[in-house]
Design an enzyme around this catalytic site. Structure first.
Site, PDB file in Angstrom:
ATOM      1  N   GLN A 292      -3.282   2.327  15.137  1.00  4.24           N
ATOM      2  CA  GLN A 292      -2.196   2.754  14.263  1.00  4.24           C
ATOM      3  C   GLN A 292      -1.339   3.846  14.916  1.00  4.24           C
ATOM      4  OE1 GLN A 292      -3.636   4.311  10.534  1.00  4.24           O
ATOM      5  NE2 GLN A 292      -1.604   4.871   9.794  1.00  4.24           N
TER       6      GLN A 292
ATOM      7  N   GLU B 276     -10.561   3.927   3.760  1.00  2.00           N
ATOM      8  CA  GLU B 276      -9.617   4.586   2.864  1.00  2.00           C
ATOM      9  C   GLU B 276      -9.961   4.190   1.437  1.00  2.00           C
ATOM     10  OE1 GLU B 276      -5.495   4.119   3.760  1.00  2.00           O
ATOM     11  OE2 GLU B 276      -5.620   5.264   5.620  1.00  2.00           O
TER      12      GLU B 276
ATOM     13  N   HIS C 245      -3.655  13.963   0.459  1.00  2.48           N
ATOM     14  CA  HIS C 245      -3.862  13.148   1.660  1.00  2.48           C
ATOM     15  C   HIS C 245      -2.657  13.246   2.590  1.00  2.48           C
ATOM     16  CE1 HIS C 245      -5.012   9.829   4.253  1.00  2.48           C
ATOM     17  NE2 HIS C 245      -3.874   9.209   3.969  1.00  2.48           N
TER      18      HIS C 245
ATOM     19  N   ARG D   7      -7.447   3.857  13.449  1.00  2.00           N
ATOM     20  CA  ARG D   7      -6.547   4.994  13.626  1.00  2.00           C
ATOM     21  C   ARG D   7      -5.917   5.053  15.018  1.00  2.00           C
ATOM     22  NH1 ARG D   7      -5.314   6.180   8.482  1.00  2.00           N
ATOM     23  NH2 ARG D   7      -7.127   6.833   7.267  1.00  2.00           N
TER      24      ARG D   7
ATOM     25  N   LYS E 136      -3.772  -1.849  10.400  1.00  2.00           N
ATOM     26  CA  LYS E 136      -4.118  -1.986   8.985  1.00  2.00           C
ATOM     27  C   LYS E 136      -4.375  -3.431   8.564  1.00  2.00           C
ATOM     28  CE  LYS E 136      -3.169   2.259   7.285  1.00  2.00           C
ATOM     29  NZ  LYS E 136      -4.012   3.042   6.357  1.00  2.00           N
TER      30      LYS E 136
ATOM     31  N   ASP F 137       0.852  -1.187   0.000  1.00  2.00           N
ATOM     32  CA  ASP F 137       0.000   0.000   0.000  1.00  2.00           C
ATOM     33  C   ASP F 137       0.887   1.237   0.000  1.00  2.00           C
ATOM     34  OD1 ASP F 137      -2.451   1.291  -0.046  1.00  2.00           O
ATOM     35  OD2 ASP F 137      -2.536   1.484   2.122  1.00  2.00           O
TER      36      ASP F 137
ATOM     37  N   TYR G 152       1.372   5.655  -0.639  1.00  2.00           N
ATOM     38  CA  TYR G 152       0.936   6.904  -0.003  1.00  2.00           C
ATOM     39  C   TYR G 152       1.053   7.992  -1.065  1.00  2.00           C
ATOM     40  CZ  TYR G 152       0.819   9.899   4.306  1.00  2.00           C
ATOM     41  OH  TYR G 152       0.490  10.763   5.328  1.00  2.00           O
TER      42      TYR G 152
ATOM     43  N   THR H 202      -8.622  -5.824   4.263  1.00  2.00           N
ATOM     44  CA  THR H 202      -8.535  -4.943   3.096  1.00  2.00           C
ATOM     45  C   THR H 202      -9.536  -5.473   2.084  1.00  2.00           C
ATOM     46  OG1 THR H 202      -6.182  -4.506   3.466  1.00  2.00           O
ATOM     47  CG2 THR H 202      -7.059  -4.031   1.277  1.00  2.00           C
TER      48      THR H 202
ATOM     49  N   GLU I 102      -9.640  12.598   7.418  1.00  2.00           N
ATOM     50  CA  GLU I 102      -9.584  13.937   6.819  1.00  2.00           C
ATOM     51  C   GLU I 102     -10.936  14.637   6.864  1.00  2.00           C
ATOM     52  OE1 GLU I 102      -7.165  13.650   2.915  1.00  2.00           O
ATOM     53  OE2 GLU I 102      -7.730  11.604   3.469  1.00  2.00           O
TER      54      GLU I 102
ATOM     55  N   ARG J  20       1.683  16.754  12.586  1.00  2.22           N
ATOM     56  CA  ARG J  20       2.928  17.509  12.712  1.00  2.22           C
ATOM     57  C   ARG J  20       2.651  18.981  12.458  1.00  2.22           C
ATOM     58  NH1 ARG J  20       4.028  13.101   9.652  1.00  2.22           N
ATOM     59  NH2 ARG J  20       3.988  14.340   7.739  1.00  2.22           N
TER      60      ARG J  20
ATOM     61  N   THR K 128      -4.648   6.301   0.067  1.00  2.00           N
ATOM     62  CA  THR K 128      -5.895   7.077   0.066  1.00  2.00           C
ATOM     63  C   THR K 128      -5.914   8.093  -1.061  1.00  2.00           C
ATOM     64  OG1 THR K 128      -6.056   6.839   2.456  1.00  2.00           O
ATOM     65  CG2 THR K 128      -7.378   8.566   1.443  1.00  2.00           C
TER      66      THR K 128
ATOM     67  N   ASP L 160      -8.840   0.226   2.172  1.00  4.06           N
ATOM     68  CA  ASP L 160      -7.818  -0.165   3.142  1.00  4.06           C
ATOM     69  C   ASP L 160      -8.298   0.272   4.530  1.00  4.06           C
ATOM     70  OD1 ASP L 160      -5.335  -1.152   4.058  1.00  4.06           O
ATOM     71  OD2 ASP L 160      -4.508   0.872   4.064  1.00  4.06           O
TER      72      ASP L 160
ATOM     73  N   GLU M 270      -9.272   3.754  -2.265  1.00  7.95           N
ATOM     74  CA  GLU M 270      -8.034   3.579  -3.008  1.00  7.95           C
ATOM     75  C   GLU M 270      -8.290   2.882  -4.345  1.00  7.95           C
ATOM     76  OE1 GLU M 270      -4.725   2.098  -0.819  1.00  7.95           O
ATOM     77  OE2 GLU M 270      -5.432   2.900   1.109  1.00  7.95           O
TER      78      GLU M 270
ATOM     79  N   TYR N 160       2.681   2.814  15.285  1.00  7.05           N
ATOM     80  CA  TYR N 160       3.381   2.998  14.013  1.00  7.05           C
ATOM     81  C   TYR N 160       4.787   3.575  14.140  1.00  7.05           C
ATOM     82  CZ  TYR N 160       2.930   8.109  13.435  1.00  7.05           C
ATOM     83  OH  TYR N 160       3.056   9.474  13.554  1.00  7.05           O
TER      84      TYR N 160
END
Length: 401
Positions: free
Chosen positions: A227, A186, A121, A224, A240, A114, A116, A244, A347, A130, A333, A220, A188, A231
């Site tokens: 994760q 997600e 996204h 959260r 995750k 998978d 990114y 799927t 989001e 961040r 995503t 996917d 995809e 992670y």
């Protein structure tokens, strides 16, 4: 010639599409193509020993492995079967109403990666987690970031998804174990590998169409809170790997010729192995729609994806990693620049701070038990209309145990 199959014209599954799947009409697994609201048993109308052999397995695996010449022959067979009036008498007896068959996982998933690949996204998520730093990691525009998922957890559309359990931690508290409280979707797009490659031999971007059979839709599912706790430093794992979902129909690359568009402008010079094709590019103008319990919550545009399928293949194999028949390469995503183009509830709800209204008067920040998520997509077709990719849907069940 137009298809003689009733209901094919304007359905999104006309003779300019003909996606492949595997179905059971009561006599076991069969390879088929969708035409309108019917499924054609393709093995039953095969007109050469080679095609009969690759289509007889009740799985797309042999067809995937056979390569582009056989892919073209199978597509020609399917097109002739549903457009040539002289074939009608034979073919009609091998058409099954879609509602009368059970759709199955169409191929054996070998490896699952998978990526990114959406700048929108990645930027949105970076701003959430961040806020005082650059939202994109420093490597993001230099290489397609991805993680290796769990092939054994890939399920076909319609399979219920149990809410996963896992370890989480609230700020300032001790870790706890239990059902996720932040289950997400997600939206995809996935590329399905047909022809593999030897270990130690990178696959150049220009060889994309010699290795990739087609595309499908993918969800996917993500926990959260699990994760977020697990992670760092190595990335997603249990948040995750529980499920799927993939659509039952694989759209061949040949059906997407009219959907090819240029990717977004590059702001950083790419290394040669990732350079964009100087000819017809491999961005894809796919218009996705995400529904929760029948309410459209998002319309993500795949044309906005920064990294293309050939670049995903080229980077994945650049260190000598091999491709295998049945490899599933997901885009990550799909999100666009507008607020209603985000492909995840993370989001859409601004990390749970802005509830998303549904048509029944309720709202969601993350998914509740009983919720049904459906992802659909359309694309320009070679026939001048739009084709419809096979939808992927799944209902959330309570955590087991």
């Amino acid at each position: 010639m137009a298809s003689w199959v009733p209901g094919a014209a304007g359905s999104g599954f006309d003779d300019d599409h003909l996606p492949y799947g595997v179905f059971d009409a009561g006599a076991g697994r069969r390879v088929g193509v969708r035409i309108g609201s019917s499924v054609l048993d393709l093995a039953a109308v095969a007109d050469t020993p080679e095609l009969a052999g690759v289509l007889a397995a009740g799985s797309l695996d042999p067809l995937l492995a056979a390569g582009p010449a056989t892919w073209a022959a199978a597509r020609s067979l399917a097109h002739r079967a549903v457009t040539d009036p002289d074939c009608r008498t034979l073919v009609e007896s091998h058409l099954h109403p879609l509602e009368s068959v059970r759709l199955l996982l169409p191929f054996t998933v070998a490896d699952y990666v998978d990526f990114y690949a959406s700048q929108w996204h990645a930027t949105a998520v970076g701003r959430m987690f961040r806020p005082d730093a650059d939202p994109l990691p420093p490597n993001w525009k230099h290489l397609p970031i991805g993680y290796h998922g769990r092939a054994g957890s890939v399920v076909v559309s319609g399979t219920p998804v149990s809410r996963p359990r896992g370890q989480t931690r609230l700020p300032g508290a001790a870790p706890t174990f239990g059902p996720t409280q932040r289950l997400d979707l997600e939206a995809e797009v996935a590329f399905v590998v047909g022809v593999g490659s030897p270990l130690g031999s990178p696959v150049p971007a220009g060889a994309f169409a010699r290795h990739v059979f087609g595309v499908g839709l993918l969800n996917d599912w993500s926990a959260r809170d699990i994760q977020a706790w697990e992670y760092r430093p190595l990335g997603p794992m249990l948040g995750k790997s529980f499920a799927t979902s993939v659509g039952p129909w694989i759209t061949p690359l040949a059906a997407l010729a009219a959907a090819r568009v240029a990717p977004p402008p590059r702001t950083h010079r790419l290394l040669p192995y990732l350079a964009d094709d100087a000819g017809l590019p491999w961005g894809l103008d796919l218009a996705l729609t995400v529904e929760v319990n029948g309410t459209v919550v998002s319309r993500p545009p795949f044309a906005a994806m920064y990294w293309t399928g050939p670049q995903l293949i080229a980077h994945l194999t650049s260190n000598g990693a091999r491709l295998r028949t049945g490899d599933l390469l997901a885009s990550g995503t799909v999100s666009g620049p507008a607020a209603d183009q985000a492909g995840s509830l993370l989001e859409l709800s601004a990390n749970g701070t802005r509830p998303v209204p549904l048509g029944d008067g309720t709202s969601r920040t993350f998914l509740a038990d009983g919720d049904v998520v459906t992802i659909t997509a359309t694309a320009p077709s070679t026939g001048g209309g739009r084709l419809t990719l096979g939808e992927v849907t799944g209902a959330v069940r309570p955590a087991a145990g």
